[in-house]
Enzyme design. Structure first.
Site, PDB file in Angstrom:
ATOM      1  N   TYR A 146       0.867  -1.188   0.000  1.00 45.19           N
ATOM      2  CA  TYR A 146       0.000   0.000   0.000  1.00 45.19           C
ATOM      3  C   TYR A 146       0.897   1.228   0.000  1.00 45.19           C
ATOM      4  O   TYR A 146       1.853   1.300   0.774  1.00 45.19           O
ATOM      5  CB  TYR A 146      -0.883  -0.014   1.248  1.00 45.19           C
ATOM      6  CG  TYR A 146      -1.728   1.237   1.453  1.00 45.19           C
ATOM      7  CD1 TYR A 146      -1.480   2.090   2.532  1.00 45.19           C
ATOM      8  CD2 TYR A 146      -2.752   1.566   0.588  1.00 45.19           C
ATOM      9  CE1 TYR A 146      -2.247   3.235   2.732  1.00 45.19           C
ATOM     10  CE2 TYR A 146      -3.534   2.713   0.786  1.00 45.19           C
ATOM     11  CZ  TYR A 146      -3.265   3.538   1.866  1.00 45.19           C
ATOM     12  OH  TYR A 146      -4.015   4.680   2.049  1.00 45.19           O
ATOM     13  N   ASP A 241       9.447   2.739  -0.990  1.00 39.17           N
ATOM     14  CA  ASP A 241       8.446   3.444  -0.180  1.00 39.17           C
ATOM     15  C   ASP A 241       8.763   3.140   1.287  1.00 39.17           C
ATOM     16  O   ASP A 241       8.356   2.102   1.815  1.00 39.17           O
ATOM     17  CB  ASP A 241       7.041   2.980  -0.560  1.00 39.17           C
ATOM     18  CG  ASP A 241       5.990   3.678   0.304  1.00 39.17           C
ATOM     19  OD1 ASP A 241       4.790   3.457   0.065  1.00 39.17           O
ATOM     20  OD2 ASP A 241       6.377   4.426   1.229  1.00 39.17           O
ATOM     21  N   LYS A 269       5.256   9.451   8.316  1.00 44.58           N
ATOM     22  CA  LYS A 269       5.141   8.930   9.680  1.00 44.58           C
ATOM     23  C   LYS A 269       6.217   9.481  10.622  1.00 44.58           C
ATOM     24  O   LYS A 269       6.132  10.624  11.069  1.00 44.58           O
ATOM     25  CB  LYS A 269       5.133   7.400   9.636  1.00 44.58           C
ATOM     26  CG  LYS A 269       3.907   6.849   8.855  1.00 44.58           C
ATOM     27  CD  LYS A 269       3.864   5.343   8.858  1.00 44.58           C
ATOM     28  CE  LYS A 269       2.841   4.813   7.875  1.00 44.58           C
ATOM     29  NZ  LYS A 269       1.467   4.827   8.386  1.00 44.58           N
TER      30      LYS A 269
HETATM   31  P1  KE4 Z   1      -0.290   8.500   4.538  1.00 45.49           P
HETATM   32  O1  KE4 Z   1      -0.859   9.220   3.338  1.00 45.49           O
HETATM   33  O2  KE4 Z   1      -1.357   7.732   5.286  1.00 45.49           O
HETATM   34  O3  KE4 Z   1       0.518   9.438   5.440  1.00 45.49           O
HETATM   35  O4  KE4 Z   1       0.773   7.439   4.028  1.00 45.49           O
HETATM   36  C1  KE4 Z   1       0.380   6.493   3.066  1.00 45.49           C
HETATM   37  C2  KE4 Z   1       1.333   5.306   3.122  1.00 45.49           C
HETATM   38  C3  KE4 Z   1       2.310   5.199   2.156  1.00 45.49           C
HETATM   39  N1  KE4 Z   1       3.196   4.168   2.166  1.00 45.49           N
HETATM   40  C4  KE4 Z   1       3.156   3.226   3.136  1.00 45.49           C
HETATM   41  C5  KE4 Z   1       4.145   2.105   3.123  1.00 45.49           C
HETATM   42  C6  KE4 Z   1       2.175   3.294   4.163  1.00 45.49           C
HETATM   43  O5  KE4 Z   1       2.133   2.336   5.122  1.00 45.49           O
HETATM   44  C7  KE4 Z   1       1.245   4.357   4.153  1.00 45.49           C
HETATM   45  C8  KE4 Z   1       0.134   4.473   5.191  1.00 45.49           C
HETATM   46  N2  KE4 Z   1       0.032   3.402   6.122  1.00 45.49           N
HETATM   47  C9  KE4 Z   1      -1.269   3.181   6.698  1.00 45.49           C
HETATM   48  C10 KE4 Z   1      -1.205   2.010   7.668  1.00 45.49           C
HETATM   49  N3  KE4 Z   1      -0.740   0.832   7.122  1.00 45.49           N
HETATM   50  C11 KE4 Z   1      -1.765   4.413   7.375  1.00 45.49           C
HETATM   51  C12 KE4 Z   1      -2.989   4.217   8.243  1.00 45.49           C
HETATM   52  C13 KE4 Z   1      -4.215   4.839   7.624  1.00 45.49           C
HETATM   53  O6  KE4 Z   1      -4.397   4.725   6.383  1.00 45.49           O
HETATM   54  O7  KE4 Z   1      -4.996   5.426   8.417  1.00 45.49           O
END
Ligand code: KE4
Length: 428
Positions: A146, A241, A269
């Protein structure tokens, strides 16, 4: 033992009248475990406190950012201090260079970095830059990875190995996903077949160098090498990523831990210390294609704002000056073996995967190496385990397909308490 959660229930009922599904991100909705989400009032160190005053040992850590634990004094003071001077100017500040310099010094493959407001913005911008830099259109991603809600990456694998992607959300058009190829993670043969067939059209491969989004899935060294070799051979860019793994699995991220250098890296994060910061970076010859140095457009009102950069700077300085990684490794190993033993003692078919302080207990005999294997987990058993732990004051990620995170605020006693709770939770 968590008592009533009546105030959470009322808060959720109110939120559902105002916010789709009552949450501002679906990961929080407890869709993977059933029941209603718990509303929290505050966090402190390794703990979260819900509206009803119940205390939980927190293993979500805001899905990764809270590696120092909640309300770390150094971070809180930096944010309060910054807020007193104004929260956003829409003009350059030194803090942006300070945070960028910390990132450049930590990650050797990054000479230049652009700060944005989320991991999604970072990955969306990185693939636009890769297309702009190479003049090519095809992006390769992996099932179970993701990268945020980027339209062209919201795709499900089709039937064959090198699959033309099929949108997996209403609103994402076939035109948007036409240039996305979805492969299986850890599948070196599938990767080389895709490059043999599409190589000259491939702008980039984007990959989670340690997957957190199908639960924690560890890459084989052969897969990491194949990613680097195939992209270099074809003149495509390799994008790591590291939104989740950056400053998590090592101060230099997964690339530092595994010794494989990507062309572009996305971060999020931890680099914001719990405030909205994303970033993408790489060699100057690539990054200098980004406007206004180059022609690839990307912009953001609050990118690098003083409050978020203050939290990120304080967090990275703390991690640099007093690295918690050895202790996180020990706590991670302790929890992993404790959970594995607890499952074995209960006769539950489980396996674990871990890198440093991110790990997953899969309700699957194992091994879990890709999406096809991860998707065969017993998610019903996971949901029962999750709620049993909630009743014992332990807050695990509310999905089998998320990694848990240990923070520098967790202690051995916290880990042992969690293992004891898991033993009871897993008992048939
Ligand atoms: P954000 O747009 O949520 O800051 O980041 C997206 C993203 C991009 N790449 C990786 C590897 C990620 O894990 C994420 C976001 N992770 C999720 C949890 N697995 C965020 C939690 C959520 O969507 O509320």
């Amino acid at each position: 033992m968590a008592e009533s959660r009546e105030l959470s229930r009322r808060a959720f009922a109110r939120a559902k009248q105002l916010i789709p599904g009552g949450v501002n991100s679906p990961a929080r909705a407890f869709g993977g475990v059933g029941g209603e989400p718990i509303f929290f009032e505050r966090g402190e160190g390794a703990y979260l406190f819900d509206l009803d005053g119940n205390r939980y040992l927190d293993f979500i850590g805001s899905w990764g950012p809270m590696i120092l634990g909640h309300a770390h004094p150094r971070v809180t003071e930096a944010v309060v201090e910054a807020a007193r001077r104004g929260t956003s100017f829409g003009a350059p500040t030194e803090a942006e260079s300070e945070l960028s310099e910390l990132i450049v010094q930590a990650v050797p493959s990054i000479d230049r970095v652009r700060l944005v407001n989320s991991g999604t913005e970072a990955t969306m911008s990185a693939i636009r830059l890769a297309r702009g830099f190479t003049g090519r259109e095809v992006i390769v991603k992996f099932a179970g990875n993701y990268h945020g809600h980027v339209d062209s990456l919201l795709v499900a694998a089709g039937s064959s190995a090198a699959t033309l992607a099929v949108p997996n959300s209403p609103g994402v058009t076939r035109g948007t996903t036409r240039d996305t190829l979805v492969l299986e993670y850890n599948d070196c043969a599938g990767l080389s077949r895709a490059f043999a067939e599409h190589g000259p059209r491939i702008a980039a491969v984007i990959v989670e160098p340690v997957v957190g989004n199908m639960g924690c899935v560890v890459p084989t060294q052969a897969f990491l090498r194949a990613l680097r070799n195939e992209t270099s051979k074809a003149g495509a860019l390799l994008i790591f990523d590291e939104v989740m793994t950056g400053f998590r699995v090592a101060y230099g991220g997964a690339q530092g831990r595994f010794g494989v250098s990507p062309d572009l890296t996305t971060l999020g994060k931890i680099v914001g210390g719990g405030l909205p910061v994303g970033a993408y970076g790489g060699r100057a010859e690539i990054m200098d294609h980004v406007l206004p140095a180059g022609k690839v457009f990307q912009a953001g009102t609050l990118s690098g704002n003083p409050l978020a950069t203050a939290a990120g700077i304080a967090t990275l300085r703390q991690l640099r000056d007093d690295p918690p990684y050895e202790r996180l490794e020990q706590l991670g190993a302790r929890l992993e073996s404790g959970l594995r033993d607890a499952a074995q003692a209960a006769g539950v078919a489980c396996c674990t995967a871990r890198v440093g302080s991110m790990l997953t207990l899969f309700f699957h005999p194992g091994p879990v190496t890709d999406w096809p294997s991860a998707s065969r987990c017993d998610t019903g058993a996971f949901a029962r385990y999750f709620w049993q732990l909630i009743e014992r004051g332990v807050y695990m990620p509310c999905s089998q397909y998320e990694a848990l995170f240990i923070s520098a605020a967790h202690t051995e006693a916290d880990i042992d308490q969690t293992i004891a709770a898991a033993r009871e939770a897993l008992r048939p």
